[in-house]
Design a protein around this motif. Sequence first.
Motif, PDB file in Angstrom:
ATOM      1  N   TYR A  46       0.845  -1.195   0.000  1.00 37.73           N
ATOM      2  CA  TYR A  46       0.000   0.000   0.000  1.00 37.73           C
ATOM      3  C   TYR A  46       0.886   1.254   0.000  1.00 37.73           C
ATOM      4  O   TYR A  46       1.820   1.357   0.811  1.00 37.73           O
ATOM      5  N   ALA A  47       0.600   2.207  -0.901  1.00 36.50           N
ATOM      6  CA  ALA A  47       1.386   3.451  -0.969  1.00 36.50           C
ATOM      7  C   ALA A  47       0.921   4.381   0.149  1.00 36.50           C
ATOM      8  O   ALA A  47      -0.114   5.049   0.040  1.00 36.50           O
ATOM      9  N   VAL A  48       1.726   4.426   1.200  1.00 36.09           N
ATOM     10  CA  VAL A  48       1.351   5.143   2.425  1.00 36.09           C
ATOM     11  C   VAL A  48       1.098   6.627   2.156  1.00 36.09           C
ATOM     12  O   VAL A  48       0.332   7.282   2.854  1.00 36.09           O
ATOM     13  N   LYS A  49       1.729   7.159   1.107  1.00 30.54           N
ATOM     14  CA  LYS A  49       1.564   8.576   0.829  1.00 30.54           C
ATOM     15  C   LYS A  49       0.102   8.953   0.579  1.00 30.54           C
ATOM     16  O   LYS A  49      -0.299  10.091   0.779  1.00 30.54           O
ATOM     17  N   ALA A  50      -0.714   7.990   0.175  1.00 27.84           N
ATOM     18  CA  ALA A  50      -2.116   8.317  -0.135  1.00 27.84           C
ATOM     19  C   ALA A  50      -2.907   8.659   1.125  1.00 27.84           C
ATOM     20  O   ALA A  50      -3.812   9.513   1.091  1.00 27.84           O
ATOM     21  N   ALA A  67       3.891  -2.242   2.697  1.00 28.70           N
ATOM     22  CA  ALA A  67       3.834  -0.779   2.631  1.00 28.70           C
ATOM     23  C   ALA A  67       4.889  -0.245   1.668  1.00 28.70           C
ATOM     24  O   ALA A  67       6.024  -0.720   1.656  1.00 28.70           O
ATOM     25  N   ASP A  68       4.475   0.757   0.879  1.00 25.03           N
ATOM     26  CA  ASP A  68       5.393   1.476  -0.001  1.00 25.03           C
ATOM     27  C   ASP A  68       5.580   2.855   0.622  1.00 25.03           C
ATOM     28  O   ASP A  68       4.599   3.591   0.786  1.00 25.03           O
ATOM     29  N   CYS A  69       6.805   3.189   1.003  1.00 29.24           N
ATOM     30  CA  CYS A  69       7.068   4.446   1.713  1.00 29.24           C
ATOM     31  C   CYS A  69       7.988   5.343   0.890  1.00 29.24           C
ATOM     32  O   CYS A  69       8.835   4.847   0.142  1.00 29.24           O
ATOM     33  N   GLY A 226       4.835  -0.421  -9.464  1.00 30.48           N
ATOM     34  CA  GLY A 226       4.308   0.820  -8.900  1.00 30.48           C
ATOM     35  C   GLY A 226       2.802   0.780  -8.689  1.00 30.48           C
ATOM     36  O   GLY A 226       2.192  -0.281  -8.575  1.00 30.48           O
ATOM     37  N   GLY A 227       2.234   1.992  -8.648  1.00 31.72           N
ATOM     38  CA  GLY A 227       0.778   2.102  -8.424  1.00 31.72           C
ATOM     39  C   GLY A 227       0.129   2.741  -9.625  1.00 31.72           C
ATOM     40  O   GLY A 227       0.565   2.531 -10.754  1.00 31.72           O
ATOM     41  N   GLY A 228      -0.896   3.548  -9.389  1.00 35.87           N
ATOM     42  CA  GLY A 228      -1.453   4.348 -10.466  1.00 35.87           C
ATOM     43  C   GLY A 228      -2.889   4.079 -10.867  1.00 35.87           C
ATOM     44  O   GLY A 228      -3.487   4.893 -11.580  1.00 35.87           O
ATOM     45  N   LEU A 229      -3.459   2.946 -10.423  1.00 35.29           N
ATOM     46  CA  LEU A 229      -4.840   2.670 -10.847  1.00 35.29           C
ATOM     47  C   LEU A 229      -5.779   3.760 -10.317  1.00 35.29           C
ATOM     48  O   LEU A 229      -5.719   4.128  -9.145  1.00 35.29           O
ATOM     49  N   GLY A 230      -6.641   4.252 -11.194  1.00 37.83           N
ATOM     50  CA  GLY A 230      -7.523   5.369 -10.839  1.00 37.83           C
ATOM     51  C   GLY A 230      -8.862   4.933 -10.274  1.00 37.83           C
ATOM     52  O   GLY A 230      -9.181   3.745 -10.203  1.00 37.83           O
ATOM     53  N   ALA A 362      -7.983   9.500  -0.607  1.00 38.27           N
ATOM     54  CA  ALA A 362      -6.576   9.489  -1.030  1.00 38.27           C
ATOM     55  C   ALA A 362      -6.095  10.908  -1.307  1.00 38.27           C
ATOM     56  O   ALA A 362      -6.792  11.681  -1.967  1.00 38.27           O
ATOM     57  N   TYR A 363      -4.907  11.227  -0.832  1.00 36.08           N
ATOM     58  CA  TYR A 363      -4.312  12.539  -1.035  1.00 36.08           C
ATOM     59  C   TYR A 363      -5.241  13.653  -0.523  1.00 36.08           C
ATOM     60  O   TYR A 363      -5.334  14.721  -1.115  1.00 36.08           O
ATOM     61  N   GLY A 364      -5.952  13.362   0.552  1.00 35.02           N
ATOM     62  CA  GLY A 364      -6.844  14.330   1.193  1.00 35.02           C
ATOM     63  C   GLY A 364      -6.267  14.727   2.541  1.00 35.02           C
ATOM     64  O   GLY A 364      -5.450  15.658   2.626  1.00 35.02           O
TER      65      GLY A 364
HETATM   66  C1  LIG Z   1       6.617   5.329  -6.607  1.00 32.96           C
HETATM   67  C2  LIG Z   1       5.144   5.418  -6.365  1.00 32.96           C
HETATM   68  N1  LIG Z   1       4.458   4.292  -6.101  1.00 32.96           N
HETATM   69  C3  LIG Z   1       3.127   4.319  -5.873  1.00 32.96           C
HETATM   70  C4  LIG Z   1       2.402   5.506  -5.898  1.00 32.96           C
HETATM   71  C5  LIG Z   1       0.934   5.464  -5.627  1.00 32.96           C
HETATM   72  O1  LIG Z   1       0.208   5.917  -6.700  1.00 32.96           O
HETATM   73  P1  LIG Z   1      -1.376   5.771  -6.753  1.00 32.96           P
HETATM   74  O2  LIG Z   1      -1.921   6.426  -5.533  1.00 32.96           O
HETATM   75  O3  LIG Z   1      -1.763   6.475  -7.985  1.00 32.96           O
HETATM   76  O4  LIG Z   1      -1.710   4.320  -6.790  1.00 32.96           O
HETATM   77  C6  LIG Z   1       3.069   6.701  -6.195  1.00 32.96           C
HETATM   78  C7  LIG Z   1       2.321   7.966  -6.267  1.00 32.96           C
HETATM   79  O5  LIG Z   1       2.793   9.009  -6.522  1.00 32.96           O
HETATM   80  C8  LIG Z   1       4.483   6.652  -6.422  1.00 32.96           C
HETATM   81  O6  LIG Z   1       5.171   7.774  -6.686  1.00 32.96           O
END
Ligand SMILES: Cc1ncc(COP(=O)(O)O)c(C=O)c1O
Length: 386
Positions: A46-50, A67-69, A226-230, A362-364
């Motif tokens: 899971y991309a924690v940044k979201a 976790a993806d950090c 990576g990620g990216g699915l909308g 996400a990103y909120g």
């Molecule tokens: C390296 C990487 N992985 C994963 C993500 C997660 O992307 P998403 O929220 O679009 O799935 C990002 C988002 O910027 C990213 O930079």
Amino acid sequence: MKGTFPLDKFRDLRTPFYYYDVQLLRDTLNAIKVESARCGRCVVHYAVKANANPKVLSIIRESGLGADCVSGGEIQAALKAGFPPEKIVFAGVGKADWEINLALDYDICCFNVESVPELEVINQLAHDKGKKARVAFRINPDVGAHTHANITTGLAENKFGIRMEDMDYVIDLAGSMQNVEFIGLHFHIGSQILDMGDFVALCNRINELQDHLEARLLRIPYINVGGGLGIDYAHPNRQPIPDFKSYFATWHTHLKLRSWQTLHFEPGRAVVGQCGSLISRVLYVKQGANKQFAILDAGMTDLIRPALYQAYHKIENLSSEEPVQAYDVVGPVCESSDVFGKAVDLNTVHRGDLVALRSAGAYGEIMASGYNCRELPQGYTSDEFL
Ligand SMILES: Cc1ncc(COP(=O)(O)O)c(C=O)c1O
């Protein structure tokens, strides 16, 4: 159709706040588990940044995801939530020494390395600790994603990753270093991608690169796409769980994964986007020259996506069923870009009405700021109201 919320429980809460539907989050995680199993050997990080809300993180951890950090702070948040270090990956173009040291101390799964200077520093810091760091190279595949320019990352002009032309050189360089172990390749082409063709293009590129590595007799165990699915921002209720079936089937069909490889994913938005809403109260309804404004107590400090990316969030008046009128929905922050939507159709708005900005998981909350000395919004999970 509006979303369903426990309005009676909301009445006395201080607004604005984020509300997370735990059932939808769990159903989404379950869909990921079921559909990703079709890909063979894979790990979903899971991309924690979201969204790093601790309650949200611990539900995600319980489901078994890694976790993806992208920072030391995210690694700390993931560890605190109980993610096992061996399921943590660490990306980012600017990793500070303390962040690399933290990741080395916990023996995380992999550093997704974005440049030669970074590789050299990781090698040095690992040497100082008498360790060997597992590294993958984030390759910039020069594959465009059909999404907003600010969230496409896989083009040659973007700051991310290592150029394809430099791949052989960095692999050889890593091979000459004592304290790094080159384990594979990492990619991420952008965010809010709904056209599976973009992922097919990435599969094709990875297949080419893999053939090239194999011709060099290199056998790598780690491929990270990576990620990216909308998600569907326009219709949050129509398909609240993203189409993970097509997503994972795309990789299964088009990526030529070798039997000794594990495929890694890093979804963020698709995991948490639809389960979160920003709940706000209407402060004032103001008549303009040729329009009317609904002024909320939530602003761009609470949800910056519309101001930053011109992003669309569906807005619903939860307190009214009166006839629909058009409003410019704005926040209280002293910036002209503090606008959530123009000419938005809402059931007639009155002071004190509760309004939901949907698909804000996400990103909120994670991007909220204290600009104008505003307080950060609280985050509540639905199970707190049972
Ligand atoms: C390296 C990487 N992985 C994963 C993500 C997660 O992307 P998403 O929220 O679009 O799935 C990002 C988002 O910027 C990213 O930079």
